[in-house]
Design a protein around this motif. Structure first.
Motif, PDB file in Angstrom:
ATOM      1  N   LEU A 157      20.775-119.641 -56.039  1.00  0.00           N
ATOM      2  CA  LEU A 157      20.930-121.376 -56.103  1.00  0.00           C
ATOM      3  C   LEU A 157      21.185-121.950 -57.430  1.00  0.00           C
TER       4      LEU A 157
ATOM      5  N   ILE B  87      19.791-118.705 -47.609  1.00  0.00           N
ATOM      6  CA  ILE B  87      20.287-119.066 -48.933  1.00  0.00           C
ATOM      7  C   ILE B  87      21.333-120.368 -48.544  1.00  0.00           C
TER       8      ILE B  87
ATOM      9  N   SER C  86      15.939-127.164 -50.989  1.00  0.00           N
ATOM     10  CA  SER C  86      16.025-125.522 -51.019  1.00  0.00           C
ATOM     11  C   SER C  86      14.816-124.949 -50.932  1.00  0.00           C
TER      12      SER C  86
ATOM     13  N   VAL D 158      15.868-115.720 -56.453  1.00  0.00           N
ATOM     14  CA  VAL D 158      16.914-116.233 -55.716  1.00  0.00           C
ATOM     15  C   VAL D 158      17.915-117.129 -56.624  1.00  0.00           C
TER      16      VAL D 158
END
Length: 410
Positions: A276, A347, A404, A273
């Motif tokens: 970020l 996200i 996160s 991911v």
């Protein structure tokens, strides 16, 4: 290598406007000022100093090497040299080092007629500067003050002690220059008398001098905000400039390495991911801005004497509420954009929460650091420069990645 200086310009300047020339001379780098004295000569500068009032003369001498100062003093009249040595004996940054010795005073047993005669005996160039006459007892302790304009309303036989205003707002020689300037600003006086430890009148500080203190303080604070010192404005030495700047640049390097380390801790978790990481510049920029804004507000209030630890609560609550609101708005906005850009609401949620938390904490750090610095007697302006940026960067990445990570793993 000697600096390139137009010495003829300084000759003309001192000839036509000695006071303004002296004021500008005090702003010159120490090396350049010393070279000007070497070229124009000690005898020439002794004449310049003799034409200045003691506060301006002392400021000029304070901008010279000690050897040049002592040599100039030996060429002055004994009384003028003694007055200047007294001013120079006080610690820099104190009222004693800032005062002028040309203070007007009359004995407490004087009358209006003798006081007017005293004023009329002054040199012509001094008469336009008279605002206050201080009344002293036999030991030169302040008994009161008279405004010159009050003298015209009373008969010559009337005693001055019948019209004086007392008690007098005064400052001691050891008081800091910034506190003196604040006192003058608060009372809006044209000058304040300076007394020694025995409360004897020894000088006066004018409002114009206080304004110069505020200007110098502003330059000093600005220098610390950008990670240097006001000394840099008064030096031509590359070695000294490097020595003044490098320590704060080392702070930036240390914070950068800390941020890189924190990012590395989460590199494996966020490999899939990477979106970020795309938002790291945004969150760092917003976090740093909030920290600097908060610190600047607090430092400015402290510098102007508008707040103390007893009254910081209201300021803290107001700025903290603003930080919470701004953090939430920025977090929601960037998170909303991220969720649509990457087509992943998780996200977007992670960015929203973590960014809001990081910005809010940075805002609080910007408020707290100057207060803590003041508490431990460190200049609060330091907290609004590279230091607050470094701390905000480190905590921002730690909060951003930690929150996160927790949201994405849930």
């Amino acid at each position: 290598m000697r600096p390139s200086v137009d010495t003829q310009r300084w000759r003309d300047y001192f000839r036509y406007d000695v006071n303004q020339a002296a004021s500008e001379f005090c702003d010159q780098p120490l090396e350049e000022a010393a070279w000007i004295v070497d070229v124009l000569g000690v005898a020439y500068f002794s004449d310049v100093v003799s034409r200045l009032e003691t506060d301006a003369a002392a400021s000029l001498l304070q901008n010279l090497p000690e050897a040049s100062t002592q040599e100039i003093l030996t060429h002055l009249a004994t009384d003028k040299a003694g007055l200047l040595r007294e001013i120079l004996s006080y610690a820099p940054g104190t009222a004693g080092a800032l005062m002028a010795k040309e203070v007007l005073s009359v004995p407490v047993d004087s009358n209006i007629g003798s006081t007017i005669a005293y004023l009329q005996s002054l040199a012509q160039d001094k008469k336009g500067k008279v605002s206050y006459i201080y009344v002293v007892d036999i030991n030169r302790r302040l008994a009161g003050v008279i405004q010159v304009r009050d003298l015209i309303f009373y008969s010559p036989e009337k005693s001055v002690k019948d019209i004086i205003k007392s008690p007098v707002v005064q400052v001691e020689t050891g008081m800091s220059q910034l506190d003196v300037a604040r006192l003058l600003q608060r009372h809006r006086y044209l000058g304040l008398p300076v007394v020694d430890k025995e409360q004897r009148l020894v000088g006066i500080i004018s409002a114009d001098t206080a304004m110069k203190v505020f200007e110098n303080e502003a330059v000093d604070d600005l220098s610390k905000v950008v990670g240097t010192s006001a000394e840099e404005f008064k030096t031509l030495s590359v070695r000294k400039i490097v020595a003044l700047r490098l320590p704060w640049l080392f702070v930036n390097i240390a914070s950068g390495l800390a941020c890189a380390y924190i990012s590395g801790l989460f590199q494996k978790d966020f490999y899939s991911v990477a979106a970020l990481f795309l938002f790291v510049p945004i969150i760092l920029g917003l976090s740093e801005s909030m920290g600097i804004q908060g610190a600047t507000i607090v430092v400015r209030n402290i510098a102007m004497g508008r707040v103390s630890f007893k009254h910081l609560g209201e300021l803290f609550v107001r700025e903290a509420m603003a930080g919470v609101f701004i953090g939430c708005v920025c977090g929601l906005l960037v998170g909303f954009i991220a969720s649509f850009w990457k087509a992943d609401r998780l996200i977007g949620a992670a960015i929203t929460v973590s960014m809001a938390a990081a910005i809010i904490i940075s805002a609080l750090l910007g408020l707290v650091l100057p207060m803590l610095f003041k508490r431990v007697r460190i200049d609060p302006a330091i907290a609004s420069g590279p230091l607050v940026l470094a701390i905000c960067d480190i905590q921002t990445l730690a909060i951003y990645f930690s929150i996160s990570s927790a949201i994405l793993k849930a």
